[in-house]
Design a protein around this motif. Structure first.
Motif, PDB file in Angstrom:
ATOM      1  N   VAL A  42      36.487  46.361  28.937  1.00 20.24           N
ATOM      2  CA  VAL A  42      35.979  46.800  30.237  1.00 20.24           C
ATOM      3  C   VAL A  42      36.166  45.716  31.296  1.00 20.24           C
ATOM      4  CG1 VAL A  42      33.860  47.395  31.494  1.00 20.24           C
ATOM      5  CG2 VAL A  42      34.412  48.543  29.334  1.00 20.24           C
ATOM      6  N   PRO A  43      35.845  44.446  31.016  1.00 24.35           N
ATOM      7  CA  PRO A  43      36.073  43.405  32.032  1.00 24.35           C
ATOM      8  C   PRO A  43      37.530  43.292  32.467  1.00 24.35           C
ATOM      9  CG  PRO A  43      34.575  42.584  30.352  1.00 24.35           C
ATOM     10  CD  PRO A  43      35.098  43.887  29.856  1.00 24.35           C
ATOM     11  N   THR A  44      38.459  43.498  31.534  1.00 27.10           N
ATOM     12  CA  THR A  44      39.882  43.444  31.883  1.00 27.10           C
ATOM     13  C   THR A  44      40.254  44.588  32.813  1.00 27.10           C
ATOM     14  OG1 THR A  44      40.449  42.370  29.787  1.00 27.10           O
ATOM     15  CG2 THR A  44      42.228  43.466  30.966  1.00 27.10           C
ATOM     16  N   GLY A  51      39.845  43.111  41.017  1.00 24.93           N
ATOM     17  CA  GLY A  51      40.038  41.675  41.157  1.00 24.93           C
ATOM     18  C   GLY A  51      38.724  40.937  40.986  1.00 24.93           C
ATOM     19  N   GLU A  52      38.452  39.988  41.874  1.00 25.80           N
ATOM     20  CA  GLU A  52      37.210  39.222  41.800  1.00 25.80           C
ATOM     21  C   GLU A  52      36.066  39.901  42.549  1.00 25.80           C
ATOM     22  OE1 GLU A  52      38.000  35.310  43.195  1.00 25.80           O
ATOM     23  OE2 GLU A  52      39.360  34.808  41.544  1.00 25.80           O
ATOM     24  N   GLY A 151      47.387  45.342  40.081  1.00 25.38           N
ATOM     25  CA  GLY A 151      46.386  44.327  40.343  1.00 25.38           C
ATOM     26  C   GLY A 151      46.732  43.049  39.605  1.00 25.38           C
ATOM     27  N   PRO A 152      45.789  42.109  39.517  1.00 23.65           N
ATOM     28  CA  PRO A 152      46.095  40.794  38.922  1.00 23.65           C
ATOM     29  C   PRO A 152      46.481  40.846  37.456  1.00 23.65           C
ATOM     30  CG  PRO A 152      43.744  41.024  39.410  1.00 23.65           C
ATOM     31  CD  PRO A 152      44.429  42.162  40.069  1.00 23.65           C
ATOM     32  N   VAL A 153      45.935  41.798  36.690  1.00 21.57           N
ATOM     33  CA  VAL A 153      46.266  41.877  35.263  1.00 21.57           C
ATOM     34  C   VAL A 153      47.651  42.483  35.076  1.00 21.57           C
ATOM     35  CG1 VAL A 153      45.563  42.762  33.011  1.00 21.57           C
ATOM     36  CG2 VAL A 153      43.823  42.082  34.679  1.00 21.57           C
ATOM     37  N   LEU A 154      47.899  43.622  35.707  1.00 20.31           N
ATOM     38  CA  LEU A 154      49.210  44.258  35.590  1.00 20.31           C
ATOM     39  C   LEU A 154      50.317  43.392  36.186  1.00 20.31           C
ATOM     40  CD1 LEU A 154      48.584  48.051  36.334  1.00 20.31           C
ATOM     41  CD2 LEU A 154      49.344  47.025  34.182  1.00 20.31           C
TER      42      LEU A 154
END
Length: 264
Positions: A42-44, A51-52, A151-154
């Motif tokens: 979930v956090p990911t 994002g933040e 987003g930052p993960v992708l």
């Protein structure tokens, strides 16, 4: 299910698309597809979407997005008594998992073929390497997730995939040089060098192919173009390896008739 991320996002169950139109659910589906058969926490997922700046309502909103994806799956499954949406998009402790069968996600198949091609190349089976790596590269239909807002993960995942694609491409070209296909790969290398004017490996491969094709002067031109670009953009000279290749072309070194990884 059939899922494609190596280009535009596509996901079909029983021939029915389950790709949502809204941006954030598309991001969730993309991340779950890239990590198929593995739990995405979930956090990911929240970090990817917000994002933040994660809102207080994030947990509830994320559950809503998951529900939307499951509704798409339910419609595509069309009353299949053996499978339900929750069996495909599975809730796990702390996250979610997209359950697929082997060969259903193009990125997994790319990884399998690329790894087999790399192993064949290292074992000296250059024909198999060229075939396997060529098959892996043909799975790409544009930049990964080209129609998805990342987003930052992708963003990191897409960068990693592009690096994997470039590595597979370099190995496939190297295998073709081993196989004596220098004339056939010159046009492809010209395009790659034009697209990546500071990529030394592509330049080295082009120089080698041109030299073997009887166009040493064009190989020298390719070196000078790269050198000019590196000096103008970075204030750097080409690497010692490329300088040695340049001198080998100038002196018509017989070693250039050997494969690039040996001659370099």
């Amino acid at each position: 299910m059939e899922i494609k991320v190596l280009g535009p996002l596509a996901a079909r169950e029983n021939g029915v698309s389950i790709v949502p139109t809204a941006a954030k659910p598309r991001q969730i589906l993309s991340l779950l597809a890239l990590q198929a058969d593995r739990v995405v926490t979930v956090p990911t997922l929240m970090a990817e979407i917000w994002g933040e700046d994660i809102p207080r309502s994030a947990a509830t909103t994320l559950q809503t997005y998951i529900l939307q994806l499951r509704r798409k799956l339910t419609a595509a499954l069309d009353g299949d008594p053996t499978r339900q949406a929750k069996d495909v998009l599975v809730t796990q402790h702390g996250g979610y998992l997209l359950q697929v069968q082997p060969g259903q996600v193009d990125v997994q198949e790319f990884g399998r073929l690329a790894a087999a091609g790399r192993a064949a190349h290292e074992a000296g089976d250059h024909y198999a390497a060229s075939e396997l790596l060529g098959g892996a590269l043909r799975m790409w239909h544009g930049p990964a997730l080209v129609d998805v807002r990342v987003g930052p993960v992708l963003e990191l995942e897409v960068l990693r995939l592009e690096e994997d694609r470039m590595a597979a491409l370099e190995r496939r070209i190297d295998a073709d040089l081993w196989l004596g296909r220098h004339t056939e790969i010159v046009p492809e290398l010209r395009v790659l060098v034009a697209k990546h004017p500071m990529h030394e490996n592509f330049c080295a491969q082009l120089m080698t192919a041109l030299h073997r094709a009887g166009a040493a002067w064009r190989a020298l031109e390719a070196y000078q173009r790269l050198r000019g670009t590196l000096i103008d953009e970075l204030g750097l000279e080409p690497s010692p390896r490329l300088q040695r290749l340049h001198h080998a072309v100038l002196s018509a070194d017989p070693a250039l008739e050997l494969p690039l990884s040996t001659a370099g």
